[in-house]
Write a protein that holds these residues in place. Structure first.
Motif, PDB file in Angstrom:
ATOM      1  N   TYR A  32       0.852  -1.607   0.281  1.00 39.22           N
ATOM      2  CA  TYR A  32       0.233   0.270   0.671  1.00 39.22           C
ATOM      3  C   TYR A  32       1.141   1.601   0.168  1.00 39.22           C
ATOM      4  O   TYR A  32       2.461   1.003   0.234  1.00 39.22           O
ATOM      5  N   ALA A  33       0.225   2.077  -0.724  1.00 41.41           N
ATOM      6  CA  ALA A  33       1.389   3.810  -0.768  1.00 41.41           C
ATOM      7  C   ALA A  33      -0.318   4.958  -0.213  1.00 41.41           C
ATOM      8  O   ALA A  33      -0.806   5.045  -0.319  1.00 41.41           O
ATOM      9  N   LEU A  34       1.148   5.631  -0.039  1.00 35.27           N
ATOM     10  CA  LEU A  34       0.133   7.183   0.381  1.00 35.27           C
ATOM     11  C   LEU A  34       0.429   7.834  -0.864  1.00 35.27           C
ATOM     12  O   LEU A  34       1.430   7.675  -2.094  1.00 35.27           O
ATOM     13  N   GLY A  35      -0.801   8.545  -1.711  1.00 41.42           N
ATOM     14  CA  GLY A  35      -0.648   9.166  -2.560  1.00 41.42           C
ATOM     15  C   GLY A  35      -1.806  10.456  -3.111  1.00 41.42           C
ATOM     16  O   GLY A  35      -2.712  10.560  -2.129  1.00 41.42           O
ATOM     17  N   CYS A  36      -1.534  11.770  -3.688  1.00 38.93           N
ATOM     18  CA  CYS A  36      -1.795  12.687  -4.227  1.00 38.93           C
ATOM     19  C   CYS A  36      -1.004  13.736  -4.936  1.00 38.93           C
ATOM     20  O   CYS A  36      -0.383  12.722  -5.892  1.00 38.93           O
ATOM     21  N   ARG A  37      -1.912  14.361  -5.952  1.00 37.77           N
ATOM     22  CA  ARG A  37      -1.404  15.021  -7.277  1.00 37.77           C
ATOM     23  C   ARG A  37       0.212  15.571  -6.735  1.00 37.77           C
ATOM     24  O   ARG A  37       0.050  15.962  -5.595  1.00 37.77           O
ATOM     25  N   ILE A  38       0.754  15.401  -7.999  1.00 38.38           N
ATOM     26  CA  ILE A  38       2.325  15.898  -7.767  1.00 38.38           C
ATOM     27  C   ILE A  38       2.026  17.485  -7.424  1.00 38.38           C
ATOM     28  O   ILE A  38       3.317  17.922  -6.538  1.00 38.38           O
ATOM     29  N   GLY A  39       1.192  18.480  -7.780  1.00 36.75           N
ATOM     30  CA  GLY A  39       1.403  19.658  -7.363  1.00 36.75           C
ATOM     31  C   GLY A  39      -0.277  19.769  -6.027  1.00 36.75           C
ATOM     32  O   GLY A  39       0.349  21.099  -5.743  1.00 36.75           O
ATOM     33  N   ASN A  40      -0.266  19.219  -5.242  1.00 39.91           N
ATOM     34  CA  ASN A  40      -0.364  19.663  -3.948  1.00 39.91           C
ATOM     35  C   ASN A  40       0.234  19.535  -2.667  1.00 39.91           C
ATOM     36  O   ASN A  40       0.240  18.613  -2.325  1.00 39.91           O
ATOM     37  N   LYS A  41       0.877  20.045  -2.569  1.00 39.17           N
ATOM     38  CA  LYS A  41       1.732  20.912  -1.637  1.00 39.17           C
ATOM     39  C   LYS A  41       1.643  20.295  -0.085  1.00 39.17           C
ATOM     40  O   LYS A  41       2.550  19.505   0.341  1.00 39.17           O
ATOM     41  N   ASP A  42       0.565  20.564   0.158  1.00 37.57           N
ATOM     42  CA  ASP A  42      -0.561  20.298   1.303  1.00 37.57           C
ATOM     43  C   ASP A  42      -0.139  19.077   1.553  1.00 37.57           C
ATOM     44  O   ASP A  42      -0.205  18.105   2.381  1.00 37.57           O
ATOM     45  N   GLY A  43      -0.668  18.451   0.356  1.00 37.07           N
ATOM     46  CA  GLY A  43      -0.743  16.481  -0.017  1.00 37.07           C
ATOM     47  C   GLY A  43       0.522  16.277   0.666  1.00 37.07           C
ATOM     48  O   GLY A  43       0.904  14.854   1.249  1.00 37.07           O
ATOM     49  N   LEU A  44       1.563  16.707   0.097  1.00 42.03           N
ATOM     50  CA  LEU A  44       3.088  16.630   0.881  1.00 42.03           C
ATOM     51  C   LEU A  44       3.523  16.401   1.467  1.00 42.03           C
ATOM     52  O   LEU A  44       3.766  15.647   2.598  1.00 42.03           O
ATOM     53  N   ASP A  45       3.507  17.806   2.471  1.00 41.72           N
ATOM     54  CA  ASP A  45       3.378  18.265   3.560  1.00 41.72           C
ATOM     55  C   ASP A  45       2.631  16.895   4.669  1.00 41.72           C
ATOM     56  O   ASP A  45       3.796  16.564   5.396  1.00 41.72           O
ATOM     57  N   ARG A  46       1.363  16.935   4.255  1.00 49.28           N
ATOM     58  CA  ARG A  46       0.446  15.455   5.696  1.00 49.28           C
ATOM     59  C   ARG A  46       1.640  14.370   4.840  1.00 49.28           C
ATOM     60  O   ARG A  46       1.672  13.448   6.023  1.00 49.28           O
ATOM     61  N   ILE A  47       1.709  13.913   4.035  1.00 49.53           N
ATOM     62  CA  ILE A  47       2.228  12.500   3.970  1.00 49.53           C
ATOM     63  C   ILE A  47       4.860  12.389   4.391  1.00 49.53           C
ATOM     64  O   ILE A  47       4.425  11.420   5.766  1.00 49.53           O
TER      65      ILE A  47
END
Length: 200
Positions: A32-47
């Motif tokens: 399993y992986a965590l995923g978000c859009r490349i441009g999603n800076k908030d998603g990157l921070d959440r990961i």
């Protein structure tokens, strides 16, 4: 979610959520992986927060096919042939990033990024519906020695932290085999689900 024939309506809803900068936990051909859009800076921070990752951590850009992959990394003919023979499959390749990749996703010194093409029907269906690569990271939590493998367990632990858990059954605990091609030759950085000897 059916692991081999994912329901199109559900896949469409997941893609819609990703477009609205959601963060998902989803199955791949390694774990399993965590995923978000490349441009999603908030998603990157959440990961980063979820996994307690350092600033120089290599994220993976999950691609549907070679057309997407070729927009993100620089690949010469010899490397292309090696990648083509091993994909789709449980391998992550570290390569020099193109200008399409935001600087925050590149290794700070080497200007490289990890890319892969998964061999999993659900992951492929999400990528097809989204129409762009996914910023991705193995779902390995701080203090755990192995990634979580069961959708219900992931939901129980991460319901507060991700927007959707895509449960398609058990997909294994071995992360990808990581091959560093950044200087043009293959260096096995991590042995995982993919057979590393083909790059030896």
């Amino acid at each position: 979610m059916h692991p081999d024939n994912p329901q199109p309506r559900a896949i469409g809803q997941i893609a819609g959520l990703l477009r609205e900068d959601g963060l998902i936990a989803y199955p791949t051909d390694s774990c399993y992986a965590l995923g978000c859009r490349i441009g999603n800076k908030d998603g990157l921070d959440r990961i980063r927060d979820l996994r307690s990752l350092r600033g120089d951590h290599h994220f993976t850009l999950m691609c549907r096919d070679f057309a997407q992959l070729g927009q993100l990394v620089q690949v010469n003919n010899a490397v292309f042939r090696a990648l083509k023979a091993a994909t789709p499959g449980p391998y992550t390749f570290i390569l020099p990033a193109t200008r399409e990749v935001p600087r925050r996703l590149q290794h700070p010194r080497k200007k490289t990024v990890g890319v892969r093409i998964p061999d999993h029907a659900v992951a492929q269906a999400i990528l097809a519906a989204l129409g762009e690569p996914l910023l991705s990271s193995t779902l390995l939590m701080p203090g755990d020695t192995e990634p979580m493998t069961m959708g219900w367990e992931i939901k129980e632990r991460l319901d507060h932290a991700v927007d959707v858990v895509v449960d398609a059954g058990d997909c294994g605990v071995d992360p990808t085999t990581v091959i560093d091609f950044s200087d043009g030759t293959a260096e096995v950085v991590r042995e995982g689900a993919g057979e590393p000897s083909r790059f030896g």
